[in-house]
Design a protein around this motif. Sequence first.
Motif, PDB file in Angstrom:
ATOM      1  N   PRO A   1       0.836  -1.205   0.000  1.00 57.53           N
ATOM      2  CA  PRO A   1       0.000   0.000   0.000  1.00 57.53           C
ATOM      3  C   PRO A   1       0.870   1.254   0.000  1.00 57.53           C
ATOM      4  CG  PRO A   1       0.069  -0.946   2.206  1.00 57.53           C
ATOM      5  CD  PRO A   1       0.790  -1.908   1.301  1.00 57.53           C
ATOM      6  N   SER A   2       0.346   2.301  -0.623  1.00 58.53           N
ATOM      7  CA  SER A   2       1.087   3.558  -0.659  1.00 58.53           C
ATOM      8  C   SER A   2       0.691   4.385   0.568  1.00 58.53           C
ATOM      9  CB  SER A   2       0.725   4.307  -1.949  1.00 58.53           C
ATOM     10  OG  SER A   2       1.335   5.559  -1.935  1.00 58.53           O
ATOM     11  N   GLU A   3       1.675   4.939   1.265  1.00 58.21           N
ATOM     12  CA  GLU A   3       1.351   5.643   2.520  1.00 58.21           C
ATOM     13  C   GLU A   3       0.507   6.885   2.277  1.00 58.21           C
ATOM     14  OE1 GLU A   3       4.307   5.124   1.211  1.00 58.21           O
ATOM     15  OE2 GLU A   3       5.834   6.487   2.010  1.00 58.21           O
ATOM     16  N   ASN A   4       0.558   7.410   1.038  1.00 57.55           N
ATOM     17  CA  ASN A   4      -0.227   8.622   0.792  1.00 57.55           C
ATOM     18  C   ASN A   4      -1.741   8.358   0.793  1.00 57.55           C
ATOM     19  OD1 ASN A   4      -1.028   7.814  -1.860  1.00 57.55           O
ATOM     20  ND2 ASN A   4       0.929   8.513  -2.680  1.00 57.55           N
ATOM     21  N   MET A   5      -2.140   7.079   0.778  1.00 55.51           N
ATOM     22  CA  MET A   5      -3.573   6.754   0.786  1.00 55.51           C
ATOM     23  C   MET A   5      -4.206   6.960   2.154  1.00 55.51           C
ATOM     24  SD  MET A   5      -4.630   5.771  -2.128  1.00 55.51           S
ATOM     25  CE  MET A   5      -3.610   5.901  -3.574  1.00 55.51           C
ATOM     26  N   PHE A   6      -3.404   6.878   3.212  1.00 55.82           N
ATOM     27  CA  PHE A   6      -3.960   6.753   4.558  1.00 55.82           C
ATOM     28  C   PHE A   6      -4.492   8.053   5.152  1.00 55.82           C
ATOM     29  CE2 PHE A   6      -1.654   2.900   3.808  1.00 55.82           C
ATOM     30  CZ  PHE A   6      -2.326   1.913   4.525  1.00 55.82           C
ATOM     31  N   HIS A   7      -4.461   9.124   4.358  1.00 52.79           N
ATOM     32  CA  HIS A   7      -5.080  10.380   4.833  1.00 52.79           C
ATOM     33  C   HIS A   7      -6.078  10.932   3.806  1.00 52.79           C
ATOM     34  CE1 HIS A   7      -1.605  11.741   2.422  1.00 52.79           C
ATOM     35  NE2 HIS A   7      -2.464  12.652   2.038  1.00 52.79           N
ATOM     36  N   LYS A   8      -6.389  10.142   2.799  1.00 55.47           N
ATOM     37  CA  LYS A   8      -7.297  10.630   1.739  1.00 55.47           C
ATOM     38  C   LYS A   8      -8.752  10.332   2.080  1.00 55.47           C
ATOM     39  CE  LYS A   8      -4.129   9.647  -2.138  1.00 55.47           C
ATOM     40  NZ  LYS A   8      -3.440  10.905  -2.289  1.00 55.47           N
ATOM     41  N   GLN A   9      -9.641  11.041   1.378  1.00 54.99           N
ATOM     42  CA  GLN A   9     -11.063  10.716   1.438  1.00 54.99           C
ATOM     43  C   GLN A   9     -11.453  10.140   0.077  1.00 54.99           C
ATOM     44  OE1 GLN A   9     -13.593  13.474   3.892  1.00 54.99           O
ATOM     45  NE2 GLN A   9     -12.027  14.952   3.324  1.00 54.99           N
ATOM     46  N   GLY A  10     -12.344   9.182   0.094  1.00 58.96           N
ATOM     47  CA  GLY A  10     -12.788   8.551  -1.148  1.00 58.96           C
ATOM     48  C   GLY A  10     -14.308   8.575  -1.239  1.00 58.96           C
ATOM     49  N   VAL A  11     -14.792   8.578  -2.458  1.00 57.50           N
ATOM     50  CA  VAL A  11     -16.239   8.528  -2.687  1.00 57.50           C
ATOM     51  C   VAL A  11     -16.513   7.503  -3.778  1.00 57.50           C
ATOM     52  CG1 VAL A  11     -18.330   9.865  -3.174  1.00 57.50           C
ATOM     53  CG2 VAL A  11     -16.280  11.053  -2.338  1.00 57.50           C
ATOM     54  N   VAL A  12     -17.521   6.664  -3.539  1.00 56.94           N
ATOM     55  CA  VAL A  12     -17.978   5.782  -4.616  1.00 56.94           C
ATOM     56  C   VAL A  12     -19.422   6.157  -4.933  1.00 56.94           C
ATOM     57  CG1 VAL A  12     -16.388   3.896  -4.121  1.00 56.94           C
ATOM     58  CG2 VAL A  12     -18.592   3.925  -2.970  1.00 56.94           C
ATOM     59  N   ILE A  13     -19.689   6.240  -6.231  1.00 57.80           N
ATOM     60  CA  ILE A  13     -21.006   6.680  -6.696  1.00 57.80           C
ATOM     61  C   ILE A  13     -21.489   5.713  -7.763  1.00 57.80           C
ATOM     62  CG2 ILE A  13     -22.248   8.496  -7.964  1.00 57.80           C
ATOM     63  CD1 ILE A  13     -20.122  10.474  -6.832  1.00 57.80           C
TER      64      ILE A  13
ATOM     65  N   ARG B   1     -20.353   6.621   0.370  1.00 58.80           N
ATOM     66  CA  ARG B   1     -21.013   5.818  -0.662  1.00 58.80           C
ATOM     67  C   ARG B   1     -22.319   6.493  -1.049  1.00 58.80           C
ATOM     68  NH1 ARG B   1     -19.789  -0.290   0.624  1.00 58.80           N
ATOM     69  NH2 ARG B   1     -17.977  -0.045   1.940  1.00 58.80           N
ATOM     70  N   TYR B   2     -22.519   6.654  -2.324  1.00 58.34           N
ATOM     71  CA  TYR B   2     -23.800   7.203  -2.775  1.00 58.34           C
ATOM     72  C   TYR B   2     -24.310   6.400  -3.978  1.00 58.34           C
ATOM     73  CZ  TYR B   2     -27.362  10.568  -4.274  1.00 58.34           C
ATOM     74  OH  TYR B   2     -28.554  11.157  -4.642  1.00 58.34           O
ATOM     75  N   GLY B   3     -25.398   5.706  -3.750  1.00 57.13           N
ATOM     76  CA  GLY B   3     -26.042   4.965  -4.836  1.00 57.13           C
ATOM     77  C   GLY B   3     -27.425   5.530  -5.057  1.00 57.13           C
ATOM     78  N   LYS B   4     -27.766   5.767  -6.296  1.00 54.20           N
ATOM     79  CA  LYS B   4     -29.071   6.372  -6.570  1.00 54.20           C
ATOM     80  C   LYS B   4     -29.790   5.627  -7.695  1.00 54.20           C
ATOM     81  CE  LYS B   4     -32.185   9.458  -5.972  1.00 54.20           C
ATOM     82  NZ  LYS B   4     -32.997   9.323  -4.747  1.00 54.20           N
ATOM     83  N   ALA B   5     -31.015   5.221  -7.415  1.00 58.12           N
ATOM     84  CA  ALA B   5     -31.862   4.650  -8.465  1.00 58.12           C
ATOM     85  C   ALA B   5     -32.528   5.816  -9.180  1.00 58.12           C
ATOM     86  CB  ALA B   5     -32.904   3.732  -7.854  1.00 58.12           C
ATOM     87  N   VAL B   6     -32.193   5.997 -10.435  1.00 65.58           N
ATOM     88  CA  VAL B   6     -32.678   7.191 -11.159  1.00 65.58           C
ATOM     89  C   VAL B   6     -33.883   6.890 -12.057  1.00 65.58           C
ATOM     90  CG1 VAL B   6     -30.477   8.424 -11.092  1.00 65.58           C
ATOM     91  CG2 VAL B   6     -30.943   6.864 -12.997  1.00 65.58           C
ATOM     92  N   ALA B   7     -34.245   5.620 -12.150  1.00 60.11           N
ATOM     93  CA  ALA B   7     -35.399   5.208 -12.969  1.00 60.11           C
ATOM     94  C   ALA B   7     -35.303   5.737 -14.399  1.00 60.11           C
ATOM     95  CB  ALA B   7     -36.704   5.662 -12.305  1.00 60.11           C
ATOM     96  N   ALA B   8     -34.105   5.677 -14.948  1.00 64.47           N
ATOM     97  CA  ALA B   8     -33.905   6.188 -16.315  1.00 64.47           C
ATOM     98  C   ALA B   8     -32.636   5.588 -16.903  1.00 64.47           C
ATOM     99  CB  ALA B   8     -33.781   7.705 -16.288  1.00 64.47           C
ATOM    100  N   LEU B   9     -32.599   5.575 -18.225  1.00 67.04           N
ATOM    101  CA  LEU B   9     -31.373   5.136 -18.908  1.00 67.04           C
ATOM    102  C   LEU B   9     -30.527   6.336 -19.311  1.00 67.04           C
ATOM    103  CD1 LEU B   9     -32.509   2.189 -21.235  1.00 67.04           C
ATOM    104  CD2 LEU B   9     -30.798   2.075 -19.410  1.00 67.04           C
ATOM    105  N   ARG B  10     -31.160   7.526 -19.312  1.00 65.67           N
ATOM    106  CA  ARG B  10     -30.429   8.736 -19.721  1.00 65.67           C
ATOM    107  C   ARG B  10     -30.678   9.857 -18.709  1.00 65.67           C
ATOM    108  NH1 ARG B  10     -31.448  10.956 -24.941  1.00 65.67           N
ATOM    109  NH2 ARG B  10     -33.419  11.515 -23.961  1.00 65.67           N
ATOM    110  N   TRP B  11     -29.676  10.679 -18.477  1.00 64.60           N
ATOM    111  CA  TRP B  11     -29.777  11.798 -17.529  1.00 64.60           C
ATOM    112  C   TRP B  11     -30.943  12.719 -17.888  1.00 64.60           C
ATOM    113  CZ3 TRP B  11     -28.665  13.291 -12.879  1.00 64.60           C
ATOM    114  CH2 TRP B  11     -28.536  14.623 -12.541  1.00 64.60           C
ATOM    115  N   GLU B  12     -31.173  12.914 -19.171  1.00 59.96           N
ATOM    116  CA  GLU B  12     -32.245  13.806 -19.639  1.00 59.96           C
ATOM    117  C   GLU B  12     -33.616  13.307 -19.172  1.00 59.96           C
ATOM    118  OE1 GLU B  12     -29.861  12.488 -21.659  1.00 59.96           O
ATOM    119  OE2 GLU B  12     -28.663  14.324 -21.669  1.00 59.96           O
ATOM    120  N   ASP B  13     -33.725  11.987 -18.916  1.00 63.04           N
ATOM    121  CA  ASP B  13     -35.019  11.433 -18.520  1.00 63.04           C
ATOM    122  C   ASP B  13     -35.185  11.323 -16.998  1.00 63.04           C
ATOM    123  OD1 ASP B  13     -35.573  11.176 -21.203  1.00 63.04           O
ATOM    124  OD2 ASP B  13     -34.718   9.154 -21.320  1.00 63.04           O
TER     125      ASP B  13
END
Length: 230
Positions: A107-119, A148-160
Amino acid sequence: MKIVICHGQNHKGSTYHIARALADKIGGEITEFFLPRDFGEYCVGCGNCFMKGEEKCPHYDKIRRITEAIDESDVIILDSPVYVYHATGAMKVLLDHYGYRWMVHRPSENMFHKQGVVISTAAGAGMKSTNQDMADSLFFWGVPKIYRYGKAVAALRWEDVSDKTKEEIDRKTSAIASSIQKNHGFVKPGLKTRLYFAIMRQIQKKGMMSPQDRAYWSRKGWLEKERPWK
Ligand SMILES: Cc1cc2nc3c(=O)[nH]c(=O)nc-3n(C[C@H](O)[C@H](O)[C@H](O)COP(=O)(O)O)c2cc1C
């Protein structure tokens, strides 16, 4: 703040818009990669990264720009649409190349102070497992704070996507951005990361992994008193 976004897709749909809105709200220098446009090589399974060093990976030069951006960042955002309940193949292909960076290896030591987001976004379901696909890598790289952020958008395209859903996304991305800003500079590994690190350290001490890995841990002083966090 330096923010790197790895989009698990080439197109600018719902997932892209959420990730980009979040990064804009956090503010700072944003570096984006689109997959597979910016990296699309399959791991060939040679094991060179584990046994000989990551620079011996046949794709080392191609992935280097992404690796450097990840290393220099304060915040790592990984996003992916849900494809059959999981992250896209393009995202997986990227993450496979960082197996050597898992805590059990180097592991790289620079990881141990970062913030991560999964979407992730889905038409209806699969966000939990898709976010898990990406959060697993962040955690085992050593990133201590993962949103963590998961969103059900009920669409195949952002426009919808409906206005109501877009308003919910707006509120949620504002809340995550505000937490990230507040925590910036104060992130430390929690109990789970410390526990896993201690287990990996024992594995390394016993010489159960490659000589390459053990030499790395020894060089870092992690087999003695040093730790990758302050
Ligand atoms: C190949 C493929 C597989 C998909 N699998 C799922 C799925 O398992 N569950 C689901 O709810 N939606 C699924 N979807 C729909 C997308 O996840 C959803 O429309 C997502 O919001 C698209 O994000 P994007 O606009 O960023 O491309 C799938 C779409 C594609 C193209």
